[in-house]
Structure formats: C-alpha cells, structure tokens
Scaffold this active site. Structure first.
Site, PDB file in Angstrom:
ATOM      1  N   HIS A   5       0.876  -1.085   0.074  1.00  0.00           N
ATOM      2  CA  HIS A   5       0.043   0.045   0.046  1.00  0.00           C
ATOM      3  C   HIS A   5       0.993   1.376   0.068  1.00  0.00           C
ATOM      4  CE1 HIS A   5      -3.878  -1.777   1.931  1.00  0.00           C
ATOM      5  NE2 HIS A   5      -3.152  -2.605   1.092  1.00  0.00           N
ATOM      6  N   GLU A  12       0.893   3.924   1.652  1.00  0.00           N
ATOM      7  CA  GLU A  12       1.303   4.462   3.190  1.00  0.00           C
ATOM      8  C   GLU A  12       2.589   3.557   3.712  1.00  0.00           C
ATOM      9  OE1 GLU A  12      -3.358   4.458   3.571  1.00  0.00           O
ATOM     10  OE2 GLU A  12      -1.969   3.393   2.065  1.00  0.00           O
ATOM     11  N   CYS A  31      -6.379   1.867   5.685  1.00  0.00           N
ATOM     12  CA  CYS A  31      -7.030   0.604   6.092  1.00  0.00           C
ATOM     13  C   CYS A  31      -6.489   0.138   7.523  1.00  0.00           C
ATOM     14  CB  CYS A  31      -6.637  -0.309   4.950  1.00  0.00           C
ATOM     15  SG  CYS A  31      -4.924  -0.930   4.938  1.00  0.00           S
ATOM     16  N   CYS A  74      -2.653  -0.400   7.469  1.00  0.00           N
ATOM     17  CA  CYS A  74      -1.824   1.003   7.436  1.00  0.00           C
ATOM     18  C   CYS A  74      -2.088   1.766   8.728  1.00  0.00           C
ATOM     19  CB  CYS A  74      -2.369   1.676   6.173  1.00  0.00           C
ATOM     20  SG  CYS A  74      -1.976   0.953   4.748  1.00  0.00           S
TER      21      CYS A  74
END
Length: 149
Positions: A54, A56, A84, A87
């Site tokens: 992801h 992040e 999410c 993260c």
C-alpha cells in the site's frame, strides 16, 4: 494554498502514477518536522504481487530507512485515501505524529468510515485531519473504477 494542500497535491501526482500502472490510485508521502519529504509511495499491490504494498506502507518504510529509525514521531503522513486497518496499524507502530488524508474509504477505512482504530487504547494516537482535497482524491478513485468496469 495551505501546506496540507501542497503536500496532498504531491500525493495526488503519486496516485496518478499508480493509476497509469493499473494500480488503485492512492499516493502517500511522509514529511519530517522540517517539512522535508522523506518518504514517498503509491499502491503497488498488483505490480509487486504483495498484499502489503500500500502507498502508506511504502512511504513509511522509505522514511524509516532515511531516518535510520522505526520511530517517525516528528513526522506527518499524507495520503489520498483513508488508511485501512493495516496502514493505520503501521501509523501507530511507527509513531507517526500526524495523519492527513483526502477521501474517505467507506469499504475499508479504519480511521473514521468503518471504524476509528485510533479510539482504541493503543500506546500511540496520531493527530488526524481528513477531507484535504477530498473531491480531487475521490475523483481519482471514481474514474479508475469506472474505467475498470
């Protein structure tokens, strides 16, 4: 334009790069206490065949390498989409001081939409600001998913 909007504009550019690669358009940056960018990331799950790739996570890992420390306690994470649970957990574990995000994620957001993980009694709680350039951030996602269908 505020500093938060300037940094979010950079995240939007990273998100567009992800979209060009066929990735969900999410971009993130980490800035240090002096306002210097020390981490950049955009979604790479498809490219890397990794569920943890992801935006992040990539930005946080780069920032930690630059600082030579897992503690990012004087840093701000900017991201185009509400983080999410994974993260948000990385934000807690890296001690990110401040989180700034654009669009809400009604299907996977763990900072407001489905739940607020930061309301739980973890050992760290970042300052959170949402809705920064929300319409622009949401439009990237809407366009991307419209084109998939």
């Amino acid at each position: 334009m505020t500093a938060d909007e300037e940094y979010m504009t950079l995240c939007i550019e990273l998100a567009k790069k992800a979209a060009q690669m066929g990735e969900c358009p999410v971009g993130a940056i980490v800035i240090d206490g002096d306002g210097k960018i020390i981490g950049r990331g955009y979604n790479r799950r498809e490219t890397d065949n990794s569920p943890t790739a992801h935006a992040e996570i990539i930005a946080i890992e780069e920032a930690a390498r630059k600082l030579d420390s897992w503690r990012l306690s004087d840093c701000t994470l900017y991201v185009t989409l509400e983080p999410c649970p994974m993260c948000a957990g990385a934000i807690i574990n890296s001690r990110i001081k401040r989180l700034v995000y654009g669009a809400f994620d009604e299907k996977g957001g763990a900072c407001a939409s489905l739940m607020n993980i930061f309301e739980y009694p973890f050992n760290h709680k970042p300052l959170v600001r949402s809705r920064i350039m929300m319409d622009e951030c949401a439009a990237l996602l809407t366009e991307f998913f419209k084109n998939l269908r």
